[in-house]
Design an enzyme around this catalytic site. Structure first.
Site, short mmCIF file in Angstrom:
data_model
loop_
_atom_site.label_atom_id
_atom_site.label_comp_id
_atom_site.label_asym_id
_atom_site.label_seq_id
_atom_site.Cartn_x
_atom_site.Cartn_y
_atom_site.Cartn_z
N HIS A 16 -12.73 -7.80 -2.76
CA HIS A 16 -12.75 -6.40 -3.20
C HIS A 16 -11.64 -5.60 -2.51
CE1 HIS A 16 -17.30 -7.21 -3.65
NE2 HIS A 16 -16.83 -7.10 -4.87
N LYS A 40 -31.93 -3.82 -9.92
CA LYS A 40 -31.23 -5.03 -9.46
C LYS A 40 -31.39 -5.10 -7.94
CE LYS A 40 -26.73 -7.28 -9.67
NZ LYS A 40 -25.30 -7.05 -9.89
N ARG A 89 -11.20 -12.98 -11.45
CA ARG A 89 -11.02 -14.12 -10.56
C ARG A 89 -10.62 -15.36 -11.34
NH1 ARG A 89 -16.46 -12.47 -7.65
NH2 ARG A 89 -16.58 -11.59 -9.73
N SER A 127 -19.51 -11.64 -3.57
CA SER A 127 -20.55 -11.18 -2.64
C SER A 127 -21.69 -12.20 -2.59
CB SER A 127 -21.11 -9.83 -3.08
OG SER A 127 -20.11 -8.85 -3.03
N1 LIG Z 1 -12.54 -12.13 -4.94
C1 LIG Z 1 -12.31 -11.23 -5.90
N2 LIG Z 1 -11.09 -11.12 -6.46
C2 LIG Z 1 -10.87 -10.24 -7.46
N3 LIG Z 1 -11.82 -9.42 -7.97
C3 LIG Z 1 -13.03 -9.48 -7.45
C4 LIG Z 1 -13.35 -10.38 -6.38
N4 LIG Z 1 -14.66 -10.22 -6.07
C5 LIG Z 1 -15.13 -9.27 -6.90
N5 LIG Z 1 -14.17 -8.82 -7.73
C6 LIG Z 1 -14.28 -7.81 -8.78
O1 LIG Z 1 -14.81 -6.63 -8.23
C7 LIG Z 1 -15.61 -5.95 -9.22
C8 LIG Z 1 -16.96 -5.65 -8.64
O2 LIG Z 1 -17.61 -6.85 -8.47
P1 LIG Z 1 -19.06 -7.06 -7.86
O3 LIG Z 1 -19.48 -5.87 -7.10
O4 LIG Z 1 -19.93 -7.62 -8.91
O5 LIG Z 1 -18.71 -8.21 -6.78
P2 LIG Z 1 -18.98 -9.74 -6.83
O6 LIG Z 1 -18.26 -10.31 -5.68
O7 LIG Z 1 -18.72 -10.30 -8.19
O8 LIG Z 1 -20.53 -9.74 -6.51
P3 LIG Z 1 -21.71 -10.60 -7.15
O9 LIG Z 1 -21.57 -11.95 -6.59
O10 LIG Z 1 -22.94 -9.87 -6.67
O11 LIG Z 1 -21.53 -10.52 -8.64
C9 LIG Z 1 -15.60 -6.86 -10.43
O12 LIG Z 1 -14.59 -6.42 -11.32
C10 LIG Z 1 -15.25 -8.21 -9.87
O13 LIG Z 1 -14.63 -9.02 -10.84
MG LIG Z 2 -19.94 -9.94 -9.91
#
Ligand SMILES: Nc1ncnc2c1ncn2[C@@H]1O[C@H](COP(=O)(O)OP(=O)(O)OP(=O)(O)O)[C@@H](O)[C@H]1O
Ligand SMILES: [Mg+2]
Length: 160
Positions: A16, A40, A89, A127
């Site tokens: 993030h 959630k 990703r 996450s």
């Molecule tokens: N490692 C990463 N690289 C690029 N974008 C990311 C990455 N991790 C999360 N994002 C993006 O950040 C935004 C918010 O994602 P979110 O809060 O769902 O995080 P997540 O890491 O996907 O968590 P979860 O595992 O709970 O889904 C989304 O657009 C997601 O694609």
């Molecule tokens: Mg996600």
């Protein structure tokens, strides 16, 4: 241009942060908006997720941390900002992200979703995976900043 980067951030990871840092260089103002979705189950409360995000983004003067409940499109109107940032990703993110972007556009045609491609070193990072590793006592120092690592350790110290 102003933009909104919405997500759960439960908790914020280096993935993030990478998106936040890179986007902040391209926009005037970036609003990182934490989704408050009581149905959630999250490990961190809304307040905790906001606090962690504020701590790790304080070096970026044009990044603001906020939260929203309900529809992102309503929040976009409230903040008078119709540019959404999402991270991509892998191919696996594409289908869901495409669906969300199209639904948001259907609700409000003004809304544009811009995708930031993940840095290759964070392409595997989420996450969920960090929480899974932390839960079993694995080393997460390369996935999240120190404060987040400590916060996760506190959450899981009593076991699952
Ligand atoms: N490692 C990463 N690289 C690029 N974008 C990311 C990455 N991790 C999360 N994002 C993006 O950040 C935004 C918010 O994602 P979110 O809060 O769902 O995080 P997540 O890491 O996907 O968590 P979860 O595992 O709970 O889904 C989304 O657009 C997601 O694609
Ligand atoms: Mg996600």
């Amino acid at each position: 241009m102003r933009a909104i980067y919405p997500g759960s951030f439960d908790p914020v990871t280096y993935g993030h942060l990478d998106i936040i840092e890179r986007t902040s260089k391209k926009v005037e103002h970036l609003i990182v908006a934490v989704l408050n979705n009581p149905s959630k189950k999250s490990v961190f409360s809304l307040e905790e997720r906001i606090e962690l995000l504020k701590g790790v983004t304080k070096e970026f003067p044009n990044v603001e941390i906020d939260f929203f409940s309900g529809l992102l499109t309503d929040y976009a109107i409230k903040r008078n900002c119709t540019t959404m940032i999402r991270g991509l990703r892998a191919v696996s993110d594409f289908e869901y992200e495409m669906q969300m972007a199209l639904v948001n556009k259907k609700i409000n045609t003004e809304i544009e979703t811009l995708f930031m491609v993940s840095s290759s070193k964070y392409a595997y990072l989420s996450s969920s995976i960090v929480k899974e590793v932390a839960m079993f006592g694995g080393n997460i120092s390369c996935f999240v900043p120190k404060v987040v690592e400590q916060a996760l350790k506190n959450k899981f110290k009593g076991g699952i």
